[in-house]
Motif scaffolding. Structure first.
Motif, PDB file in Angstrom:
ATOM      1  N   SER A 115       0.667  -1.281  -0.034  1.00  0.00           N
ATOM      2  CA  SER A 115      -0.019   0.257   0.167  1.00  0.00           C
ATOM      3  C   SER A 115       1.096   1.154  -0.217  1.00  0.00           C
ATOM      4  O   SER A 115       0.012   2.604  -0.427  1.00  0.00           O
ATOM      5  CB  SER A 115      -1.369  -0.021   0.930  1.00  0.00           C
ATOM      6  OG  SER A 115      -1.709  -1.241   1.333  1.00  0.00           O
ATOM      7  N   GLU A 116       2.230   0.998   0.200  1.00  0.00           N
ATOM      8  CA  GLU A 116       2.944   1.869   0.339  1.00  0.00           C
ATOM      9  C   GLU A 116       3.548   2.634  -0.604  1.00  0.00           C
ATOM     10  O   GLU A 116       3.164   3.922  -1.528  1.00  0.00           O
ATOM     11  CB  GLU A 116       4.102   1.999   1.777  1.00  0.00           C
ATOM     12  CG  GLU A 116       3.892   1.987   3.167  1.00  0.00           C
ATOM     13  CD  GLU A 116       4.975   1.660   3.748  1.00  0.00           C
ATOM     14  OE1 GLU A 116       6.282   1.725   3.801  1.00  0.00           O
ATOM     15  OE2 GLU A 116       4.501   1.096   5.101  1.00  0.00           O
ATOM     16  N   LEU A 126       0.374   4.463  -2.360  1.00  0.00           N
ATOM     17  CA  LEU A 126       0.323   5.509  -2.542  1.00  0.00           C
ATOM     18  C   LEU A 126       0.775   6.243  -2.297  1.00  0.00           C
ATOM     19  O   LEU A 126       0.268   7.164  -2.802  1.00  0.00           O
ATOM     20  CB  LEU A 126      -0.077   5.748  -1.057  1.00  0.00           C
ATOM     21  CG  LEU A 126      -1.376   5.027  -0.242  1.00  0.00           C
ATOM     22  CD1 LEU A 126      -1.401   4.890   0.975  1.00  0.00           C
ATOM     23  CD2 LEU A 126      -2.850   5.874  -0.761  1.00  0.00           C
ATOM     24  N   TRP A 127       2.125   6.358  -3.038  1.00  0.00           N
ATOM     25  CA  TRP A 127       3.189   6.551  -2.712  1.00  0.00           C
ATOM     26  C   TRP A 127       2.870   7.098  -4.831  1.00  0.00           C
ATOM     27  O   TRP A 127       3.651   8.325  -5.393  1.00  0.00           O
ATOM     28  CB  TRP A 127       4.772   5.970  -2.654  1.00  0.00           C
ATOM     29  CG  TRP A 127       5.093   6.673  -4.146  1.00  0.00           C
ATOM     30  CD1 TRP A 127       7.060   7.803  -3.789  1.00  0.00           C
ATOM     31  CD2 TRP A 127       6.919   6.969  -5.651  1.00  0.00           C
ATOM     32  NE1 TRP A 127       7.881   8.386  -4.623  1.00  0.00           N
ATOM     33  CE2 TRP A 127       8.223   7.497  -5.343  1.00  0.00           C
ATOM     34  CE3 TRP A 127       6.813   5.155  -5.993  1.00  0.00           C
ATOM     35  CZ2 TRP A 127       8.794   6.956  -6.457  1.00  0.00           C
ATOM     36  CZ3 TRP A 127       7.587   5.193  -6.783  1.00  0.00           C
ATOM     37  CH2 TRP A 127       8.000   5.838  -7.754  1.00  0.00           C
ATOM     38  N   PRO A 154      -4.696   4.777  -5.234  1.00  0.00           N
ATOM     39  CA  PRO A 154      -6.077   4.134  -3.872  1.00  0.00           C
ATOM     40  C   PRO A 154      -6.080   3.174  -4.248  1.00  0.00           C
ATOM     41  O   PRO A 154      -6.261   2.148  -5.136  1.00  0.00           O
ATOM     42  CB  PRO A 154      -7.084   5.068  -4.001  1.00  0.00           C
ATOM     43  CG  PRO A 154      -7.270   5.635  -5.287  1.00  0.00           C
ATOM     44  CD  PRO A 154      -5.795   6.024  -5.936  1.00  0.00           C
TER      45      PRO A 154
END
Length: 79
Positions: free
Chosen positions: A28-29, A32-33, A37
């Protein structure tokens, strides 16, 4: 697909050698970067990295890219 797709189930591979990429951090990191979403994901998504420890051991950071495969139409109904 019903329900939310778990980003930890996202398959990741190296685009150079094709080896699976095991991430120590939560995917998820990375998403998001990249501005993606996690709720926009589904089983047709793949993370592709520009290298991995197998083919680029001199590097420690590999840049990801998200690929979404398009679904094929059911060929039984095509004439």
């Amino acid at each position: 697909m019903t329900g939310r797709f778990d980003p930890s189930l996202l398959y990741a591979e190296c685009r150079r050698c094709g080896a699976p990429v095991v991430r120590a951090s939560d995917p998820s990191e990375d998403l998001l970067w990249m501005g993606i979403p996690p709720e926009a994901l589904d089983a047709d998504c793949l993370l592709v990295y520009d290298g991995c420890p197998s083919c680029s051991p001199d590097r420690s950071d590999y840049e990801p890219r998200l690929i979404r495969f398009s679904r094929r139409e059911d060929s039984r109904h095509a004439n």
